[in-house]
Write an enzyme that holds these catalytic residues in place. Structure first.
Site, short mmCIF file in Angstrom:
data_model
loop_
_atom_site.label_atom_id
_atom_site.label_comp_id
_atom_site.label_asym_id
_atom_site.label_seq_id
_atom_site.Cartn_x
_atom_site.Cartn_y
_atom_site.Cartn_z
N LYS A 1 65.21 42.69 -20.51
CA LYS A 1 66.50 42.10 -20.82
C LYS A 1 66.50 40.60 -20.51
O LYS A 1 67.37 39.86 -20.97
CB LYS A 1 67.60 42.75 -19.95
CG LYS A 1 67.72 44.23 -20.07
CD LYS A 1 68.71 44.75 -19.00
CE LYS A 1 68.56 46.24 -18.84
NZ LYS A 1 69.34 46.72 -17.69
N GLY A 2 65.54 40.18 -19.70
CA GLY A 2 65.57 38.83 -19.12
C GLY A 2 65.64 37.68 -20.10
O GLY A 2 66.26 36.66 -19.83
N ARG B 1 72.09 38.17 -13.36
CA ARG B 1 71.72 37.75 -14.72
C ARG B 1 72.73 36.77 -15.30
O ARG B 1 72.40 35.96 -16.14
CB ARG B 1 71.61 38.96 -15.66
CG ARG B 1 70.44 39.88 -15.36
CD ARG B 1 70.24 40.83 -16.54
NE ARG B 1 69.43 42.00 -16.21
CZ ARG B 1 68.09 42.02 -16.26
NH1 ARG B 1 67.43 40.95 -16.61
NH2 ARG B 1 67.43 43.12 -15.96
N ASP C 1 66.94 38.64 -13.36
CA ASP C 1 67.61 39.46 -12.34
C ASP C 1 66.80 39.65 -11.06
O ASP C 1 65.59 39.47 -11.03
CB ASP C 1 67.90 40.85 -12.90
CG ASP C 1 66.62 41.68 -13.01
OD1 ASP C 1 65.64 41.20 -13.61
OD2 ASP C 1 66.59 42.81 -12.48
N PHE D 1 60.63 33.73 -5.82
CA PHE D 1 61.41 34.68 -6.61
C PHE D 1 62.70 34.02 -7.05
O PHE D 1 63.48 33.53 -6.24
CB PHE D 1 61.69 35.96 -5.83
CG PHE D 1 62.04 37.08 -6.75
CD1 PHE D 1 61.06 37.82 -7.37
CD2 PHE D 1 63.38 37.37 -7.04
CE1 PHE D 1 61.37 38.83 -8.26
CE2 PHE D 1 63.70 38.38 -7.93
CZ PHE D 1 62.70 39.11 -8.53
N ASP E 1 54.48 35.66 -15.08
CA ASP E 1 54.08 35.73 -13.67
C ASP E 1 52.57 36.05 -13.64
O ASP E 1 51.75 35.17 -13.84
CB ASP E 1 54.95 36.81 -13.02
CG ASP E 1 54.79 36.91 -11.52
OD1 ASP E 1 54.71 35.87 -10.86
OD2 ASP E 1 54.75 38.04 -11.00
N LYS F 1 54.80 30.77 -13.84
CA LYS F 1 54.25 30.66 -12.47
C LYS F 1 52.72 30.72 -12.59
O LYS F 1 52.13 31.78 -12.37
CB LYS F 1 54.71 31.84 -11.62
CG LYS F 1 56.19 31.91 -11.31
CD LYS F 1 56.43 33.11 -10.38
CE LYS F 1 57.88 33.46 -10.26
NZ LYS F 1 58.08 34.74 -9.53
N GLU G 1 59.98 34.89 -23.82
CA GLU G 1 59.98 35.55 -22.51
C GLU G 1 60.72 34.68 -21.50
O GLU G 1 60.81 33.46 -21.68
CB GLU G 1 58.51 35.80 -22.11
CG GLU G 1 58.29 36.43 -20.76
CD GLU G 1 58.89 37.82 -20.59
OE1 GLU G 1 60.13 37.94 -20.72
OE2 GLU G 1 58.15 38.76 -20.26
N ASP G 2 61.24 35.33 -20.47
CA ASP G 2 61.92 34.56 -19.42
C ASP G 2 60.93 33.93 -18.45
O ASP G 2 60.92 32.73 -18.25
CB ASP G 2 62.95 35.44 -18.68
CG ASP G 2 62.35 36.77 -18.19
OD1 ASP G 2 61.17 37.06 -18.43
OD2 ASP G 2 63.10 37.53 -17.54
P1 IMP Z 1 54.11 39.69 -15.39
O1 IMP Z 1 53.54 40.82 -16.17
O2 IMP Z 1 53.64 39.73 -13.96
O3 IMP Z 1 53.84 38.34 -16.02
O4 IMP Z 1 55.65 39.95 -15.30
C1 IMP Z 1 56.58 39.17 -15.87
C2 IMP Z 1 57.94 39.79 -15.67
O5 IMP Z 1 58.19 40.02 -14.26
C3 IMP Z 1 59.02 38.84 -16.11
O6 IMP Z 1 59.35 39.04 -17.46
C4 IMP Z 1 60.16 39.21 -15.21
O7 IMP Z 1 60.87 40.29 -15.77
C5 IMP Z 1 59.50 39.67 -13.94
N1 IMP Z 1 59.49 38.57 -12.95
C6 IMP Z 1 58.44 37.81 -12.58
N2 IMP Z 1 58.79 36.88 -11.67
C7 IMP Z 1 60.11 37.04 -11.46
C8 IMP Z 1 61.09 36.36 -10.63
O8 IMP Z 1 60.81 35.40 -9.90
N3 IMP Z 1 62.37 36.83 -10.72
C9 IMP Z 1 62.73 37.87 -11.51
N4 IMP Z 1 61.87 38.52 -12.30
C10 IMP Z 1 60.57 38.12 -12.28
MG MG Z 2 60.94 40.04 -18.35
#
Ligand code: IMP
Ligand code: MG
Length: 175
Positions: free
Chosen positions: A43-44, A165, A159, A152, A103, A131, A99-100
């Site tokens: 949803k982000g 959100r 969220d 975070f 990570d 990040k 994407e939001d």
């Molecule tokens: P990845 O697969 O580790 O890149 O995950 C990315 C997803 O993790 C993002 O789309 C977010 O939904 C969630 N996420 C990563 N970092 C944060 C954060 O600092 N706050 C909230 N959600 C996060």
């Molecule tokens: Mg996400």
């Protein structure tokens, strides 16, 4: 402001300026006769997508996917489950994933591999936040709003346990 908010990282104005800048870049990088499908990761990315596409002066289609990592760890495992797939047929289309936050990159790695197998014309990624220090795989990102340190964050669609959100800014929350 909520007691749990530690520090505002990006104000409403900073986000709006960045969204406008990204929208212009995207507008310049595609041809107006490209069949573009913008895919938001729920949803982000919902809020970012809604603002961004109004700054993109190109005809485009919109669709959404919802994914979740297997397991209940707070960290991405790399094994992704598709909770909601696309409604549109994307064969031959130019795909732009919105994407939001990226990570570890594992979620988008899986998603891009999955979409690339559907005979698309091209695929690009646009994320509001990145990040890079957390990356666990090789992932090419075409458009990045802001690079952030390993903290975070919440707000502007993003969220913590489904809360925050609706904050109009992006902030760090207290540990
Ligand atoms: P990845 O697969 O580790 O890149 O995950 C990315 C997803 O993790 C993002 O789309 C977010 O939904 C969630 N996420 C990563 N970092 C944060 C954060 O600092 N706050 C909230 N959600 C996060
Ligand atoms: Mg996400």
């Amino acid at each position: 402001m909520s007691k749990e908010i530690d520090k505002v990282l990006f104000s409403q104005e900073m986000i709006a300026d960045k969204v406008e800048e990204l929208g212009k870049k995207i507008t310049n990088d595609y041809n107006s006769d490209d069949e573009i499908v913008v895919i938001g990761v729920l949803k982000g990315a919902n809020m970012f997508l809604s603002d961004l596409i109004r700054k993109v002066d190109l005809p485009l289609y919109i669709d959404f996917m919802a994914v979740s990592s297997y397991g209940n760890s707070t960290e991405s495992s790399g094994v992704v489950r598709i909770l909601k797939d696309l409604d549109l047929e994307i064969e031959g289309k130019h795909i732009l994933i919105i994407e939001d936050i990226v990570d570890t990159g594992l979620t988008l790695k899986y998603l891009t591999e999955n979409l690339k197998s559907r005979k698309i014309a091209s695929l690009k990624i646009c994320t509001l936040l990145d990040k890079p220090s957390r990356r666990k795989c090789d992932l090419h990102i075409d458009y990045v709003g802001f690079q952030i340190p390993d903290a975070f964050i919440v707000g502007y669609g993003i969220d913590y346990a489904e809360k925050y959100r609706n904050l109009p800014y992006i902030a760090m929350i207290k540990e």
